[in-house]
Motif scaffolding. Structure first.
Motif, PDB file in Angstrom:
ATOM      1  N   ARG A  15       0.815  -1.218   0.000  1.00  0.00           N
ATOM      2  CA  ARG A  15       0.000   0.000   0.000  1.00  0.00           C
ATOM      3  C   ARG A  15       0.849   1.269   0.000  1.00  0.00           C
ATOM      4  O   ARG A  15       0.349   2.349  -0.295  1.00  0.00           O
ATOM      5  N   LEU A  16       2.127   1.134   0.316  1.00  0.00           N
ATOM      6  CA  LEU A  16       3.014   2.292   0.171  1.00  0.00           C
ATOM      7  C   LEU A  16       3.349   2.522  -1.293  1.00  0.00           C
ATOM      8  O   LEU A  16       3.736   3.614  -1.691  1.00  0.00           O
ATOM      9  N   THR A 226       1.213   2.826   6.914  1.00  0.00           N
ATOM     10  CA  THR A 226       0.510   2.000   5.934  1.00  0.00           C
ATOM     11  C   THR A 226       0.512   2.638   4.541  1.00  0.00           C
ATOM     12  O   THR A 226       0.811   1.973   3.552  1.00  0.00           O
ATOM     13  N   THR A 227       0.176   3.922   4.466  1.00  0.00           N
ATOM     14  CA  THR A 227       0.036   4.592   3.170  1.00  0.00           C
ATOM     15  C   THR A 227       1.135   5.652   2.996  1.00  0.00           C
ATOM     16  O   THR A 227       1.791   6.030   3.972  1.00  0.00           O
TER      17      THR A 227
END
Ligand code: CTP
Ligand code: MG
Length: 243
Positions: A15-16, A226-227
């Motif tokens: 998700r990165l 996470t992002t």
């Protein structure tokens, strides 16, 4: 009492999506060490933690065995340690980490390397819970947003099915603490029944007989990277927290 941490660093950080320069997030360098090491530092500051197992992607095992050796040589945390290869899903990595614990380990704290800001006090509260006889304990915080359950609608979008009672909801974090024997049994039942779970406590909740999972106050600072947005938190921590 023989309590170990399992530091999960076997994900791919999809998700990165390349925002970290192609490196999986557990390896991002921050304050002079990869993210997975920051959690080990914090574990080492809590009385009662005997050692840590680092779980890495299978393909990185040889390199990471060397790297962890180096890190312990340059910064002796006073912990026993082991490394092992993880699996395809987070829960597979936990099961493999459990298999790598030394015999005699009676309590385990399962932690995401992607939560590098965990505090020593959260870890201490979890160990206190195990000491007073809880078999499972997790940190959780109140939810700030109103949370709704949705269903697909005819136009291909979604609509609200239900508004949940926010006062009764909690967002849960890691580490999650367990009697080692109990978490092994939970993973055995999960494997046999095909349960998919995004955290370990939910396996304990589904066990027969069901196990009570105690909730201790979490820490709003214990965020999960996470992002790409979350990478900014690392930058902020770099500039505002003295090293
Ligand atoms: N993890 C793991 N083994 C896996 C999947 C995840 O050890 N097969 C670890 C990650 O390294 C991370 C933690 O579990 O420290 C939480 O998972 P998550 O935030 O989902 O990380 P990733 O799976 O790496 O990221 P993504 O889901 O975006 O690919
Ligand atoms: Mg993941």
């Amino acid at each position: 009492e023989n309590i170990w941490g399992i530091i999960l660093a076997a994900g791919s950080g999809s998700r990165l999506a390349g925002a970290a320069g192609g490196v999986a997030k557990q390896y991002i360098e921050h304050r002079g060490a990869p993210l997975f090491w920051l959690s080990a530092r914090t574990f080492s500051r809590v009385a009662g933690v005997r050692g840590v197992v680092f779980v890495f992607p299978d393909a990185d095992m040889a390199a990471m065995d060397k790297r962890v050796n180096q890190l312990f040589r340059s910064e002796n945390l006073g912990l026993d340690w082991a490394v092992c290869a993880g699996g395809a899903r987070r829960q597979d990595s936990v099961a493999l980490g459990l298999a790598a614990l030394p015999s005699g380990c009676d309590g385990v704290l399962v932690h995401d390397a992607a939560r590098p800001f965990v505090s020593a006090s959260t870890i201490a509260l979890l160990i206190d819970a195990l000491r007073r006889g809880e078999r499972a304990a997790i940190p959780a915080i109140a939810v700030a947003d109103t949370v709704k359950r949705v269903v697909p609608d005819r136009s291909g979008g979604e609509s609200v099915a239900q508004t949940l009672d926010r006062a009764a909801l909690r967002a849960v974090q890691t580490p999650q603490a367990f009697e080692t024997k109990l978490l092994r049994e939970a993973h055995a039942q999960a494997g046999a029944q095909g349960w998919e779970a995004t955290d370990d406590a939910s396996m304990a909740e589904r066990m027969t007989p069901p196990v009570t999972v105690a909730v201790i106050p979490g820490d709003p600072g214990n965020v999960k990277i996470t992002t790409p947005e979350d990478l900014k938190r690392l930058e902020e921590a770099r500039t505002t927290v003295p090293c």
